[in-house]
Design an enzyme around this catalytic site. Structure first.
Site, PDB file in Angstrom:
ATOM      1  N   GLU A   1       0.851  -1.345   0.009  1.00 29.26           N
ATOM      2  CA  GLU A   1      -0.164   0.116   0.173  1.00 29.26           C
ATOM      3  C   GLU A   1       0.844   1.206  -0.044  1.00 29.26           C
ATOM      4  O   GLU A   1       0.358   2.334  -0.529  1.00 29.26           O
ATOM      5  CB  GLU A   1      -0.929  -0.105   1.176  1.00 29.26           C
TER       6      GLU A   1
ATOM      7  N   THR B   1      -5.879   7.344  -3.574  1.00 32.96           N
ATOM      8  CA  THR B   1      -6.048   7.166  -2.252  1.00 32.96           C
ATOM      9  C   THR B   1      -5.396   7.980  -1.509  1.00 32.96           C
ATOM     10  O   THR B   1      -5.645   8.853  -0.537  1.00 32.96           O
ATOM     11  CB  THR B   1      -5.369   5.754  -1.865  1.00 32.96           C
TER      12      THR B   1
END
Ligand code: HSE
Length: 313
Positions: free
Chosen positions: A133, A186
């Site tokens: 991530e 994100t």
């Protein structure tokens, strides 16, 4: 370390992270699509290739790819120098809020665990997948990867060691996910959040998270819907999703128990109980996005299973 198979292929499903106040903590795996990762022997280092309908624009440089970063972390930790080739078959579009970056990383770590015969538990796989991530969001949050690896509903307690609690979600739990044609990175969605929250928000957040776990444990879909709404997370992120309030209201009026932003958005997730007509909810959400001048794909999804090996040769 030597590989134990010629090649291994794993799949991991999508996920809805956060459920409102549970930012970086809660995740639900859903059958809204999946990624496949195949690992086999290579010539030098980690060489990634991307195929599949959602592969466009995803970097094949391992340093910039979530699966690549996750594999680097796993191999570094275990002193594995063996060269590998990795094919990522992307089924999930990036930037939609359904954990696309996490599914590749989750499938990659589960495949590598088998390929190298590491015998890691699912819980031990999560921190490596979470490292992926960093490539997508700049932080190693683990809510999406935990849900994709375990399936069902997961709770993440970040730290060393990271702790994961896995609860099976109620069978009656379904979501309508409405994905507008809009990409929200994100990193941008995280930048929209405040650095600090007030005491009132903190108290409300604790109560909502407790209510969510209690609702899932008792199978109370109406209580779950109520508990996922009203978070500071959705309040701030909804500014990045035109029409969010109308979509939420339309879903509720059509029979949804409650609505939240899915992960970093822009997908909006509506909880639907067994008595709700999911088609009506899906149409209402799509129409509301259309009214905000956004094309939208809306569909019913159920709780998904954890990442698994689908082929080993
Ligand atoms: N918990 C993460 C977020 C999920 O909301 O930013 C998206 O990666």
């Amino acid at each position: 370390m030597m590989a134990t198979s010629a090649s291994v292929r794993a799949i991991a499903y999508a996920s809805i992270a956060n459920l409102g106040h549970g930012l970086d903590v809660f995740g639900v795996c859903v059958d809204a699509g999946f990624d496949q990762v195949e690992i086999g022997p290579g010539d030098a280092g980690i060489v990634l290739t991307l195929t599949g309908e959602a592969a466009a624009g995803i970097p094949s440089d391992p340093d910039r790819n979530t699966a690549g970063r996750a594999l680097q972390a796993l191999m570094r930790h275990h002193d594995i120098m063996a060269p590998i080739r990795v094919n990522i078959r992307k089924g999930l579009a990036p930037g939609s809020g359904l954990g696309s970056s996490a599914t590749s990383a989750a499938a990659a770590v589960v495949a590598a665990n088998e390929y190298f015969g590491l015998n890691l538990t699912r819980e031990q796989c999560v921190p490596f997948a979470a490292e992926g991530e960093r490539a997508a969001a700049g932080t190693a949050h683990a809510d999406n990867v935990a849900a994709s690896i375990f399936g069902g509903f997961t709770i993440v307690l970040a730290g060393t060691p990271m702790r994961i609690v896995h609860l099976p979600a109620p069978e009656a739990l379904r979501f309508v996910v409405a994905t507008p044609r809009l990409q929200v990175e994100t990193s941008r969605a995280r930048a929209a959040l405040p650095e600090q929250v007030t005491l009132l928000e903190y108290v409300r957040g604790c109560a909502s998270c407790a209510m969510i776990v209690a609702a899932l444990a008792s199978g109370d879909i109406a209580a779950l819907g109520e508990a996922i709404e009203g978070s500071f997370v959705d309040e701030h992120r909804s500014t990045l999703i035109p029409g969010f309030a109308s979509v939420r209201d339309a879903a509720r009026q059509a029979g949804s128990a409650g609505v939240c932003v899915s992960g970093a958005g822009p997908t909006v997730a509506a909880v639907v109980g067994p008595d709700a007509n999911a088609e009506v909810v899906a149409r209402a959400m799509k129409n509301a996005f259309n009214d905000a001048d956004l094309e939208c794909n809306s569909r019913l999804v159920s709780v998904g299973e954890g990442a698994r090996i689908v082929e080993e040769r």
